[in-house]
Each structure stands twice: as C-alpha cells, then as structure tokens.
Write a protein that holds these residues in place. Structure first.
Motif, PDB file in Angstrom:
ATOM      1  N   PRO A 284       0.849  -1.196   0.000  1.00 34.65           N
ATOM      2  CA  PRO A 284       0.000   0.000   0.000  1.00 34.65           C
ATOM      3  C   PRO A 284       0.882   1.241   0.000  1.00 34.65           C
ATOM      4  N   PRO A 285       0.335   2.410  -0.348  1.00 44.79           N
ATOM      5  CA  PRO A 285       1.131   3.632  -0.288  1.00 44.79           C
ATOM      6  C   PRO A 285       1.710   3.853   1.117  1.00 44.79           C
ATOM      7  N   ILE A 286       2.938   4.306   1.158  1.00 47.90           N
ATOM      8  CA  ILE A 286       3.598   4.579   2.434  1.00 47.90           C
ATOM      9  C   ILE A 286       3.072   5.908   2.982  1.00 47.90           C
ATOM     10  N   ARG A 287       2.451   5.865   4.144  1.00 51.91           N
ATOM     11  CA  ARG A 287       1.972   7.113   4.750  1.00 51.91           C
ATOM     12  C   ARG A 287       3.122   7.767   5.503  1.00 51.91           C
ATOM     13  N   ASP A 288       3.765   8.718   4.874  1.00 50.98           N
ATOM     14  CA  ASP A 288       4.968   9.312   5.440  1.00 50.98           C
ATOM     15  C   ASP A 288       4.731  10.666   6.098  1.00 50.98           C
ATOM     16  N   ILE A 289       3.493  11.182   6.022  1.00 55.50           N
ATOM     17  CA  ILE A 289       3.189  12.481   6.623  1.00 55.50           C
ATOM     18  C   ILE A 289       1.930  12.354   7.480  1.00 55.50           C
ATOM     19  N   ARG A 290       2.050  12.717   8.739  1.00 55.36           N
ATOM     20  CA  ARG A 290       0.902  12.794   9.652  1.00 55.36           C
ATOM     21  C   ARG A 290       0.987  14.131  10.369  1.00 55.36           C
ATOM     22  N   LEU A 291      -0.017  14.969  10.227  1.00 58.70           N
ATOM     23  CA  LEU A 291      -0.013  16.296  10.830  1.00 58.70           C
ATOM     24  C   LEU A 291      -1.114  16.420  11.874  1.00 58.70           C
TER      25      LEU A 291
END
Length: 208
Positions: free
Chosen positions: A199-206
């Motif tokens: 799956p897409p890598i979730r590299d940003i969490r704000l």
C-alpha cells in the motif's frame, strides 16, 4: 572512447551484486556505471536553461532532457526551445493523468501552511485539507493520507534510474517506482520505491 558496453561489442556478462573473485582475461573490459543524485521536486519544473546546460556538459542526454525534464533542445544552438518545451511539458502532464479519476474539486480557503514543495494545507468547511500547491486540487482531510487522492502509477525501477538493472537478478519480489500526481494538473507530488503489492507509504501525519 566508448560511451558504454554496447559500443564495445562482444559478449556482455553481468557481475552479481558484491561478487568477488571473478576471472577477467586480457581482452575483457570491466565497466562500472554511476548516476547522479535523485534530485528534488517535479522534473518538469526544472529551469530549461539548466537542463540545456547539462546536455551541453554531457551529464544529461538529449533524450533524457525531453523524456524526463520535458525540455526540447535546439539542435543548432544547444539552447532550450521554450515554446516547444512548454508544449511538451503540457503533453507529458496529460500523459501522467491517463486513467485518472476526476479530481474532488479546488480548495478556495486560506492557505494554512506549506507541507512540501508541492503540498499545502488549506482551510475547508470541515477543517484543514491537503491540496496541490500548483492548482489547489483538494487531496482530502489532514486526518487522512493525501496519497489516497492522488493518481498513482507504478513504473519499472528503470523509470527512476536507467542504470538500475533487472531486479529479478537479486530478488523474487516485484519492486516498482511509484508516482503520485495531482489528479487536477498532473504535477508530481511524491514518489516512492516499494513492492508492487505494497500500500502507499503514509509518510506524513499532521496534527492541526
């Protein structure tokens, strides 16, 4: 001076990763190819004059200037043809959007902050949303992953670096070069190296 193994001729034998103690005869030629860094940002935004200078310096081929950077080089002067470059870049962005779903819309709210070079946060009726920095196409709530709203294309690793050999020489998995582009304007927002079934890598969490 040959440009590469293809110009030398003979039988091409690839050396395995970190292979040692291989036999090399008097008529053999051992070659090692290196590439530059990955760069930063959408290659279609790079200044045409800089690409033309790289072509003249033989650090970028004329084919790569057109195919990667969307820059058309005038054969007579070696400089960038700006009108032809603009047309080619429009065409390449349209090619990126082949098969893309319709974008969710454009955010009209105030800009909250820049997240990356091509990603912003803007105000929406239900809170902060990600959007494309170029055209403000809505890429979803800050609580989610903007990549889910992008148009995703899996390309062979050679699209990221033509010097990368066939990965099947080393691994059984299927690694790909994955691109995430704005579904509104075709701007490249992010890329990643991954396996085809990842799956897409979730590299940003704000937290906003």
């Amino acid at each position: 001076l040959a440009e590469g193994p293809a110009e030398i001729g003979g039988e091409l034998a690839a050396v395995a990763l970190r292979q040692e103690m291989f036999r090399q005869g008097p008529g053999d030629v051992f070659t090692v190819a290196w590439s530059a860094g990955a760069g930063f940002g959408d290659p279609l935004d790079r200044a045409p004059e800089r690409v033309a200078a790289d072509v003249r310096a033989h650090t970028v081929t004329q084919e790569a200037a057109a195919g990667i950077y969307g820059v058309v080089i005038d054969a007579g002067t070696g400089t960038a043809d700006h009108e032809a470059t603009q047309a080619l870049r429009r065409e390449l962005r349209l090619q990126r959007l082949q098969g893309a779903a319709a974008p969710a819309g454009v955010l009209e709210g105030a800009r909250i902050q820049d997240v990356t070079e091509k990603l912003q946060l803007r105000a929406a009726p239900d809170g902060a949303h990600y959007c494309c920095s170029d055209c403000r196409t809505d890429l979803g709530s800050v609580a989610g992953d903007y990549k889910q709203a992008c148009h995703v294309t899996d390309l062979p690793l050679s699209a990221a670096n033509p010097l990368i050999g066939d990965p099947r020489r080393f691994v059984d998995a299927d690694p790909v070069f994955r691109t995430f582009v704005c579904p509104g304007c075709g701007t490249m927002i992010d890329t990643e190296m991954c396996l085809s079934d990842d799956p897409p890598i979730r590299d940003i969490r704000l937290l906003v």
